[in-house]
Design an enzyme around this catalytic site. Structure first.
Site, PDB file in Angstrom:
ATOM      1  N   HIS A  28      73.748  91.150  45.014  1.00 17.59           N
ATOM      2  CA  HIS A  28      72.582  91.715  45.709  1.00 17.59           C
ATOM      3  C   HIS A  28      71.973  92.850  44.888  1.00 17.59           C
ATOM      4  CE1 HIS A  28      73.863  89.937  49.694  1.00 17.59           C
ATOM      5  NE2 HIS A  28      74.964  89.828  48.975  1.00 17.59           N
ATOM      6  N   ASP A 157      69.823  98.326  57.514  1.00 22.93           N
ATOM      7  CA  ASP A 157      69.350  97.801  58.801  1.00 22.93           C
ATOM      8  C   ASP A 157      70.445  96.993  59.493  1.00 22.93           C
ATOM      9  OD1 ASP A 157      66.536  98.638  58.692  1.00 22.93           O
ATOM     10  OD2 ASP A 157      66.411  97.289  56.984  1.00 22.93           O
ATOM     11  N   HIS A 262      67.237  90.255  47.968  1.00 25.73           N
ATOM     12  CA  HIS A 262      68.453  90.627  48.688  1.00 25.73           C
ATOM     13  C   HIS A 262      69.713  89.950  48.156  1.00 25.73           C
ATOM     14  CE1 HIS A 262      71.149  91.618  51.916  1.00 25.73           C
ATOM     15  NE2 HIS A 262      71.496  90.363  51.872  1.00 25.73           N
ATOM     16  N   ARG A 358     105.247  97.959  78.778  1.00 29.27           N
ATOM     17  CA  ARG A 358     104.258  99.037  78.583  1.00 29.27           C
ATOM     18  C   ARG A 358     104.861 100.385  78.994  1.00 29.27           C
ATOM     19  NH1 ARG A 358      99.938  99.158  83.643  1.00 29.27           N
ATOM     20  NH2 ARG A 358     101.394  98.395  85.202  1.00 29.27           N
ATOM     21  N   SER A 385      96.538 102.588  82.395  1.00 29.81           N
ATOM     22  CA  SER A 385      97.100 101.238  82.395  1.00 29.81           C
ATOM     23  C   SER A 385      97.933 100.944  81.150  1.00 29.81           C
ATOM     24  CB  SER A 385      95.975 100.199  82.462  1.00 29.81           C
ATOM     25  OG  SER A 385      95.290 100.288  83.682  1.00 29.81           O
ATOM     26  N   GLU A 412      85.853  99.114  72.459  1.00 28.10           N
ATOM     27  CA  GLU A 412      87.002  98.543  71.724  1.00 28.10           C
ATOM     28  C   GLU A 412      86.691  98.302  70.250  1.00 28.10           C
ATOM     29  OE1 GLU A 412      86.042  97.503  74.682  1.00 28.10           O
ATOM     30  OE2 GLU A 412      87.792  97.557  76.002  1.00 28.10           O
ATOM     31  N   ASP A 470      94.036  90.004  88.447  1.00 32.51           N
ATOM     32  CA  ASP A 470      92.742  90.205  87.770  1.00 32.51           C
ATOM     33  C   ASP A 470      92.134  88.888  87.299  1.00 32.51           C
ATOM     34  OD1 ASP A 470      92.104  92.821  88.100  1.00 32.51           O
ATOM     35  OD2 ASP A 470      92.953  93.513  86.196  1.00 32.51           O
ATOM     36  N   HIS A 474      90.772  88.298  82.453  1.00 27.84           N
ATOM     37  CA  HIS A 474      91.615  89.344  81.882  1.00 27.84           C
ATOM     38  C   HIS A 474      92.944  88.814  81.341  1.00 27.84           C
ATOM     39  CE1 HIS A 474      88.644  91.859  83.629  1.00 27.84           C
ATOM     40  NE2 HIS A 474      89.306  92.977  83.421  1.00 27.84           N
TER      41      HIS A 474
END
Ligand SMILES: Cc1ncc(C[n+]2csc(CCOP(=O)(O)OP(=O)(O)O)c2C)c(N)n1
Length: 671
Positions: A28, A157, A262, A358, A385, A412, A470, A474
């Site tokens: 490029h 961009d 480009h 957990r 959680s 995330e 859930d 999930h």
């Protein structure tokens, strides 16, 4: 400095890029041609660096988020004395060269981050900036020493169109990361055409709304305006965006300001026309005029002085601040005590009641944080959680960076990229946390962490359909296989407290690659082990839970399914010799020698079964034509026990599935 020399310096950058792309017949040229003046201003007037020590702790960092313009940074590094030779420039994009198609961390001295997937670099830069703010909070004590560097970068961009950049830049604005300065190559052209087709919101206002300090430079060739904007940016307490109106492929008579500049070489005729247009000699290619070399040699000497001054001041600082100095080396070298695994295992040694991994993870993390002052991280708004909050660790907040709990918000993708930024920077051991399902939102930075051999730790909880009510939105099914498909990623799915300690210990000790830790929401029955297993055995990734020489069947399970299979053993025919193998980390097991692997999982001598409450695609590499007891459809909204029954994953049903397969001798599908 004369205007002629300045022009020559800038054109040298342009034509090194043009000639390298031309020689490689790939790359490029447009971005470096438009951004060359920014390169000149940044490296000649602002960046503090030492090419002989590219990782000098207080260097200013530069991240080329628009990684497709890689020849821009290779040209700058070459001119500024880094170990990027003319031969390296001539080997642009060739196998094993120091100048790969997109910048890669580890490959090129001076490249701070692997970039190319747009949006990642600027998001990594937020991680760098926060890392340095957190380091300064621990070291600087009311002074601007030893940490007073800036994180610079150039974005395009495409970078700003990508959502990840919005996530990370929003957080950077919130946290007031004033050490972050990005130049935006606002050239109105992207890969397939002009941006008026796709990208018309007011970017400056958008960044102002994030809380950034925004400036505009109307002419990308106006070096004084660029310089002034950078000076202003340094003085402002907010992160800075400097939107610079450039021309893609500047100087190319027919291709400038078109997307043709480009992604491909200009072509012989256009190169000639461009050189003529900018008054550049047609020959030789890769020309660096002597006076340009001399100019950069002077600059290298200048920054060397700054480096040496910092080093001697730092030596004095170390003597005067023994505690901080000790912490500095602990962080910089990621020092871990030799008995880290044992200490972490001790933190869950008394956990004998049913418990979720957990929750074990929470206990282990508290201990790990005590031992490792550099361990820092947080979740995407899920601390209650994921249980990944470090008690007494303090919070990172706007203008206050002494804590170690980072509140990433519901971001995330940005979180993953920011964690990688920390890992690139190398002072903190960063971790992220969210539900396993949302690893889908983090896959690009997870892949880059593996590619770049980063010490990033990705924690995920709610690791199977057994999270329950859930429902399928999930409940992860295919995510484990998808993450295990990333080369160089280690995925841990522990079955109890001891294995959870092993997984954290392994992740902290694995400095040359990322680890994914996967924990359950639901409680698990404690494992019955024929022999006590020490944490180091678990860290090897696999071991037998029961002592069964020459088994008829070997059942491999991970995480929640290990205790379930243990409960299933009573339902098998009494004469059947079943070995149960817990395999918390497949990748570790695959590093064993063939003989070691076959001793535990005897191919050809026993029937092989893998049990995991997930899509079983990846298990066939371990069990060949054996049986996968898994899930090959989406989950459902229901309580855990009802799901176990509906998906044939109760102890009795697992035993039934395996027994049926053994009787039929047929290869079953994953149901
Ligand atoms: C995530 C991602 N999507 C797509 C691409 C392919 N790609 C490379 S550059 C580019 C856009 C180029 O436009 P811009 O960002 O404005 O850079 P410029 O052409 O101005 O240098 C695209 C789509 C990529 N590198 N990363």
């Amino acid at each position: 400095m004369t205007p002629e020399l300045e022009k020559k310096i800038i054109n040298t950058i342009r034509f090194l890029a043009v000639d390298a792309v031309e020689k490689a017949n790939s790359g490029h040229p447009g971005m470096p041609m438009g951004c060359a003046p920014m390169g000149y201003v940044l490296w000649s007037r602002h960046l503090r660096f030492n090419p002989k020590e590219p990782r000098w702790a207080n260097r200013d960092r530069f991240i080329l988020s628009a990684g497709h313009g890689s020849m821009f940074i290779y040209a700058m590094l070459h001119l500024c004395g880094y170990d990027v030779t003319m031969e390296d420039l001539k080997s642009f994009r060739q196998y094993k060269s120091k100048t790969p198609g997109h910048p890669e961390f580890h490959d090129t001295p001076g490249v701070e981050a692997t970039t190319g997937p747009l949006g990642q670099g600027i998001s990594n830069a937020v991680g760098f900036a926060l890392s340095q703010r957190m380091l300064a909070a621990r070291m600087n004590e009311g002074a601007n020493f030893p940490v007073d560097n800036f994180i610079y970068g150039i974005c395009s961009d495409g970078d700003l169109m990508e959502g990840v950049a919005s996530e990370a830049c929003s957080l950077a604005g919130h946290l007031k990361l004033g050490n972050l300065i990005f130049l935006y190559d606002d050239n109105l052209v992207s890969l397939a055409g002009h941006t008026d087709v796709t990208f018309t919101e007011d970017r400056d206002k958008r960044f102002q709304a994030y809380g950034w300090h925004v400036q505009r430079v109307a002419d990308g060739n106006d070096v004084e305006a660029i310089d002034k904007a950078i000076i202003n940016a340094k003085a402002d307490p907010r992160p800075s965006l400097i939107s610079v109106r450039t021309v893609l492929g500047y100087g190319a008579p027919h291709k400038a300001n078109t997307h043709e500049a480009h992604g491909s070489p200009l072509g012989k005729d256009e190169v000639k026309a461009t050189k003529e247009n900018l008054g550049w000699p047609l020959e030789p290619a890769f020309l660096v005029p002597d006076e340009v070399r001399q100019f950069w040699a002077g600059r290298i000497e200048e920054v060397k002085k700054g480096y040496e001054e910092w080093q001697s001041k730092f030596a004095r600082w170390q003597k005067q601040n023994p505690d901080r100095s000790r912490l500095w080396s602990q962080l910089a070298n990621c020092e871990t005590p030799g008995d880290l695994p044992e200490q972490l295992a001790a933190s869950v040694a008394n956990a004998t009641a049913p418990e979720a991994t957990r929750k074990h993870g929470q206990s282990v993390l508290q201990k790990a944080a005590q031992i490792m002052p550099g361990l820092a991280g947080g979740s995407a708004d899920l601390d209650p959680s994921t249980f990944t909050y470090v008690k007494d660790g303090g919070d990172v907040a706007p203008g206050s960076y002494g804590g170690r709990n980072i509140h990433f918000g519901v971001r995330e993708h940005g979180m993953g990229a920011i964690v990688n930024g920390f890992a690139y920077d190398g002072f903190f051991v960063p971790y992220s946390a969210t539900f396993l399902l949302f690893s889908d939102y983090m896959r690009p930075p997870m892949r880059l962490a593996a590619l770049s051999q980063l010490h990033s730790i990705f924690v995920f909880t709610h690791d199977s359909i057994f999270l329950g009510e859930d429902g399928p939105t999930h409940q992860p099914v295919e995510q484990l296989a998808a993450i295990r498909a990333i080369p160089h990623m280690h995925v841990w799915r522990p079955a109890d407290g001891l294995e959870t300690a092993a997984s954290w210990a392994a992740a902290i000790e694995r400095k040359d690659g990322p680890s994914t830790l996967v924990f359950t929401r639901q409680k698990l029955q404690p494992l019955q082990r024929a022999k006590p297993v020490d944490v180091r055995a678990a860290m090897r990734g696999a071991y037998a839970l029961n002592d069964v020489p020459q088994p008829d069947v070997v059942v491999i399970a991970t995480g929640s399914e290990v205790s379930t299979v243990q409960a299933a053993l009573q339902y098998f025919d009494k004469g059947l010799k079943v070995r149960l193998v817990s395999m918390p980390c497949v990748e570790r097991f695959l590093q064993w020698t063939g003989d070691e692997q076959r001793a535990l999982v005897p191919h050809g001598r026993a029937k092989l079964v893998a049990v995991e409450a997930a899509l079983g695609l990846d298990w066939y590499r371990i069990i060949g034509d054996g049986l996968v007891v898994g899930i090959d459809r989406f989950g459902a909204s229901a309580p855990e026990k009802a799901l176990a029954d509906a998906y044939d994953l109760t102890p009795q049903k697992i035993a039934g599935r395996i027994s049926k397969w053994l009787v039929e001798g047929a290869r079953a599908n994953t149901r």
